[in-house]
Design a protein around this motif. Sequence first.
Motif, PDB file in Angstrom:
ATOM      1  N   ALA A 347     -28.960   9.079  -2.487  1.00 55.88           N
ATOM      2  CA  ALA A 347     -30.345   8.629  -2.602  1.00 55.88           C
ATOM      3  C   ALA A 347     -30.673   7.618  -1.519  1.00 55.88           C
ATOM      4  CB  ALA A 347     -30.608   8.016  -3.976  1.00 55.88           C
ATOM      5  N   LEU A 348     -31.931   7.600  -1.138  1.00 57.92           N
ATOM      6  CA  LEU A 348     -32.510   6.561  -0.280  1.00 57.92           C
ATOM      7  C   LEU A 348     -33.399   5.721  -1.180  1.00 57.92           C
ATOM      8  CD1 LEU A 348     -33.552   5.186   2.349  1.00 57.92           C
ATOM      9  CD2 LEU A 348     -35.155   7.094   2.563  1.00 57.92           C
ATOM     10  N   TYR A 349     -33.080   4.425  -1.286  1.00 62.52           N
ATOM     11  CA  TYR A 349     -33.759   3.585  -2.259  1.00 62.52           C
ATOM     12  C   TYR A 349     -34.935   2.806  -1.680  1.00 62.52           C
ATOM     13  CZ  TYR A 349     -30.220   4.837  -5.610  1.00 62.52           C
ATOM     14  OH  TYR A 349     -29.414   5.550  -6.456  1.00 62.52           O
ATOM     15  N   ILE A 350     -35.771   3.527  -0.938  1.00 64.75           N
ATOM     16  CA  ILE A 350     -37.102   2.981  -0.740  1.00 64.75           C
ATOM     17  C   ILE A 350     -37.880   3.293  -2.020  1.00 64.75           C
ATOM     18  CG2 ILE A 350     -37.056   3.214   1.770  1.00 64.75           C
ATOM     19  CD1 ILE A 350     -38.906   5.729   1.331  1.00 64.75           C
ATOM     20  N   ASP A 351     -39.116   2.847  -2.087  1.00 58.60           N
ATOM     21  CA  ASP A 351     -39.967   3.154  -3.231  1.00 58.60           C
ATOM     22  C   ASP A 351     -41.173   3.957  -2.734  1.00 58.60           C
ATOM     23  OD1 ASP A 351     -41.257   3.110  -5.755  1.00 58.60           O
ATOM     24  OD2 ASP A 351     -42.371   1.307  -5.161  1.00 58.60           O
ATOM     25  N   PRO A 352     -41.360   5.198  -3.182  1.00 58.41           N
ATOM     26  CA  PRO A 352     -40.534   5.914  -4.144  1.00 58.41           C
ATOM     27  C   PRO A 352     -39.230   6.379  -3.514  1.00 58.41           C
ATOM     28  CG  PRO A 352     -42.231   7.389  -3.319  1.00 58.41           C
ATOM     29  CD  PRO A 352     -42.522   6.027  -2.746  1.00 58.41           C
ATOM     30  N   PRO A 353     -38.193   6.560  -4.337  1.00 56.99           N
ATOM     31  CA  PRO A 353     -36.880   6.914  -3.794  1.00 56.99           C
ATOM     32  C   PRO A 353     -36.763   8.391  -3.456  1.00 56.99           C
ATOM     33  CG  PRO A 353     -36.763   6.732  -6.174  1.00 56.99           C
ATOM     34  CD  PRO A 353     -38.158   6.321  -5.784  1.00 56.99           C
ATOM     35  N   LEU A 354     -35.774   8.682  -2.631  1.00 52.01           N
ATOM     36  CA  LEU A 354     -35.426  10.055  -2.291  1.00 52.01           C
ATOM     37  C   LEU A 354     -34.089  10.390  -2.935  1.00 52.01           C
ATOM     38  CD1 LEU A 354     -35.510  12.724  -0.581  1.00 52.01           C
ATOM     39  CD2 LEU A 354     -34.362  11.412   1.241  1.00 52.01           C
ATOM     40  N   GLY A 355     -34.061  11.426  -3.758  1.00 55.23           N
ATOM     41  CA  GLY A 355     -32.814  11.956  -4.298  1.00 55.23           C
ATOM     42  C   GLY A 355     -32.497  13.265  -3.608  1.00 55.23           C
ATOM     43  N   ARG A 356     -31.250  13.426  -3.144  1.00 58.94           N
ATOM     44  CA  ARG A 356     -30.877  14.610  -2.357  1.00 58.94           C
ATOM     45  C   ARG A 356     -29.565  15.203  -2.833  1.00 58.94           C
ATOM     46  NH1 ARG A 356     -30.370  17.658   0.236  1.00 58.94           N
ATOM     47  NH2 ARG A 356     -29.596  17.205   2.325  1.00 58.94           N
ATOM     48  N   ILE A 357     -29.490  16.529  -2.792  1.00 59.50           N
ATOM     49  CA  ILE A 357     -28.250  17.219  -3.112  1.00 59.50           C
ATOM     50  C   ILE A 357     -28.175  18.500  -2.292  1.00 59.50           C
ATOM     51  CG2 ILE A 357     -29.357  18.309  -5.118  1.00 59.50           C
ATOM     52  CD1 ILE A 357     -25.583  17.536  -4.690  1.00 59.50           C
ATOM     53  N   GLY A 358     -26.985  18.817  -1.808  1.00 54.94           N
ATOM     54  CA  GLY A 358     -26.756  20.090  -1.134  1.00 54.94           C
ATOM     55  C   GLY A 358     -27.309  20.158   0.274  1.00 54.94           C
ATOM     56  N   ILE A 405     -28.967  27.615  -6.421  1.00 57.73           N
ATOM     57  CA  ILE A 405     -29.643  26.573  -5.649  1.00 57.73           C
ATOM     58  C   ILE A 405     -28.712  26.120  -4.535  1.00 57.73           C
ATOM     59  CG2 ILE A 405     -30.617  24.244  -5.713  1.00 57.73           C
ATOM     60  CD1 ILE A 405     -31.324  24.757  -8.657  1.00 57.73           C
ATOM     61  N   LEU A 406     -29.236  26.043  -3.321  1.00 57.39           N
ATOM     62  CA  LEU A 406     -28.458  25.579  -2.175  1.00 57.39           C
ATOM     63  C   LEU A 406     -28.695  24.100  -1.891  1.00 57.39           C
ATOM     64  CD1 LEU A 406     -29.007  28.568   0.284  1.00 57.39           C
ATOM     65  CD2 LEU A 406     -26.992  28.107  -1.133  1.00 57.39           C
ATOM     66  N   GLY A 407     -29.893  23.630  -2.163  1.00 60.37           N
ATOM     67  CA  GLY A 407     -30.203  22.233  -1.895  1.00 60.37           C
ATOM     68  C   GLY A 407     -31.544  21.859  -2.478  1.00 60.37           C
TER      69      GLY A 407
END
Length: 461
Positions: A347-358, A405-407
């Motif tokens: 995750a990138l914890y700016i506001d709003p945050p970014l959650g990432r996978i794959g 799901i790939l990402g």
Amino acid sequence: MSARAFDAIIIGAGQAGPSLAGRLNDAGMKVAIIERHLVGGTCVNTGCKPTKTLVASAYAAHTARRGAEYGFSVAGPVQVDMRAVAARARQVILDSRAGNETWLASMPNVELLRGHGRFVGPNIVEVDSEHLTAPRIFINVGGRPLVPDMPGIKDITVLTNTDMVALDVLPRHLVVVGGSYIGLEFAQIFRRFGAEVTIVERSDRLIAREDPDISHEVRTILELEGITVRTGANCIGFASAGADIAVSVDCEETSAPVIGSHVLLAVGRRPNTDDLGLQAAGITTDGRGYVVVDDQLQTNVPGVYALGDCNGQGAFTHTAYNDYEIVAANLLDGEDRRVSQRLTGYALYIDPPLGRIGMTEAEAVKSGRRLLSSRRAMTRVGRAVEKGETLGFMKITADADTQRILGAAILGTGGDEAIHGILDMMNADQPLGTLRWAVPIHPTVSELIPTVLLDLKPTDG
């Protein structure tokens, strides 16, 4: 010199070290855990814990300024007391560190040694002139901020993330050199505290490892809060400008430097492996100093393992903890766990945050698969509308043939939490239909994930 014998030696008490010590202790092994500085490592002392505490303070100040949008007002402008903010972060650090120290002290078979541990042989570690030996040695020394030899950098004072979490004054103008995860979080934090902020990034966009649409939206989020972003900085250098610091951005003669009161250097990290005596043990490192490990985190020297940030297999607290889990499962539980089985979210914890996978969408396209993709703006997510936090979007990329799901990316309120529903499905290797027919709770951000899956369409990539 005779060496004191242990069943295991752990060098470094970061995220993986104490947990591993606990498992080995429970197995009845005699363990030495060595820490030269602060128990808890980066996460507890200069990383996750204090930075997310600062994020929370900055969010509270930002929300207070938006009071009229929610139907309330505060008397006068919001004032931030940086000493109180820093003291709050400091207390979180101290409490977390004390918790780790108390936990280690409670382990009857574990001895915490304060000092600098270094190899003097394949299975011998020296700590303040005392020699220790064990058939299994675990390196868990973490990393530190990278401070490259940039033009003029020796003539000024630069701050790193370590300095920022302890800063108890508000910079007049903070210049953040580096437009990636650490730099962006501090940029928004201190802008919300009231500082003028400029981000200087060498690449042509922020967080260049992400897809361009993510980079663009993150830039928009930051610029809407009054942060100046200078990308494509091809000639970064530093010079004193009276009491301030001049940061050059490009090499054009007509290009004026950015004048700041403080400079945060956030251009990467390096492993703490340069003074461990690894050569004396014959332990191989790569060109950047990371300890080379196999799929089960063993080095080229039998019985020696490397866990956490120093092995180049992950730069997160959760990957360091998973390193411990892999090693403990293999050594103590008879399992065959491997790093290659790991799906790494972050995750990138700016506001709003970014959650990432794959995979990113770009990576998926490059793989040559037949793809499905879908995207939904946070303006169409009821929970975001209700909270008045509608910036960002969520998107999913899937394999049309395998129906996996790939990402995925969720850039929006609650994105760092909502991404776990997708992460879990990917980790369980479940097809799209499994998540499609989940019945999520309303109103949440996660409830829109099945809807995004329903909107998956073939891509032209």
